[in-house]
Design a protein around this motif. Structure first.
Motif, PDB file in Angstrom:
ATOM      1  N   ARG A  71       0.846  -1.190   0.000  1.00  0.00           N
ATOM      2  CA  ARG A  71       0.000   0.000   0.000  1.00  0.00           C
ATOM      3  C   ARG A  71       0.880   1.238   0.000  1.00  0.00           C
ATOM      4  N   VAL A  72       0.426   2.242  -0.719  1.00  0.00           N
ATOM      5  CA  VAL A  72       1.129   3.518  -0.795  1.00  0.00           C
ATOM      6  C   VAL A  72       0.326   4.535   0.006  1.00  0.00           C
ATOM      7  N   VAL A  73       0.992   5.176   0.952  1.00  0.00           N
ATOM      8  CA  VAL A  73       0.361   6.174   1.812  1.00  0.00           C
ATOM      9  C   VAL A  73       0.960   7.533   1.465  1.00  0.00           C
ATOM     10  N   ASP A  74       0.115   8.479   1.077  1.00  0.00           N
ATOM     11  CA  ASP A  74       0.555   9.853   0.816  1.00  0.00           C
ATOM     12  C   ASP A  74       0.276  10.685   2.059  1.00  0.00           C
ATOM     13  N   ILE A  75       1.325  11.373   2.532  1.00  0.00           N
ATOM     14  CA  ILE A  75       1.227  12.147   3.766  1.00  0.00           C
ATOM     15  C   ILE A  75       1.707  13.573   3.513  1.00  0.00           C
ATOM     16  N   ARG A  76       0.884  14.541   3.890  1.00  0.00           N
ATOM     17  CA  ARG A  76       1.252  15.951   3.741  1.00  0.00           C
ATOM     18  C   ARG A  76       2.405  16.276   4.688  1.00  0.00           C
ATOM     19  N   ASP A  77       3.446  16.904   4.156  1.00  0.00           N
ATOM     20  CA  ASP A  77       4.650  17.174   4.931  1.00  0.00           C
ATOM     21  C   ASP A  77       4.434  18.177   6.054  1.00  0.00           C
ATOM     22  N   ASP A  78       3.656  19.222   5.798  1.00  0.00           N
ATOM     23  CA  ASP A  78       3.560  20.310   6.780  1.00  0.00           C
ATOM     24  C   ASP A  78       2.758  19.969   8.028  1.00  0.00           C
TER      25      ASP A  78
END
Length: 94
Positions: A71-78
């Motif tokens: 699974r690929v999880v996209d996470i906002r950096d800020d």
């Protein structure tokens, strides 16, 4: 956030979301940072009970070959917000 924090958040998110599925062998597979979107893209792999082949021969071996899901999880950096979770296709999928 740094790379270690992004990985920790991705693993925690997947573990919490799929808690009832009996995940095992959760581990980091890939990580990249998308500078244009300021998003961490973290790929984790894991095994689930129904992905494990069961046969007379596999029951005799010490370490049966466990299939892995990715699974690929996209996470906002800020702010660490998880934006998406999606399945990563693999070359050997049936």
């Amino acid at each position: 956030m740094d790379v270690k924090e992004a990985v920790r958040r991705a693993k925690t998110y997947v573990t919490d979301l799929l808690a009832e599925e009996g995940l095992t062998n959760l581990g980091l597979e890939e990580i990249e940072y998308d500078e244009s979107r300021n998003v961490w893209r973290v790929t984790v792999g894991f095994s689930r009970p129904w992905n494990t082949p069961r046969s007379a021969l596999s029951n005799l071996t010490i370490d049966p070959a466990l299939k892995r899901a990715y699974r690929v999880v996209d996470i906002r950096d800020d702010n660490g917000e998880v934006l998406s979770l999606r399945r990563r296709e693999t070359i050997n999928e049936e």
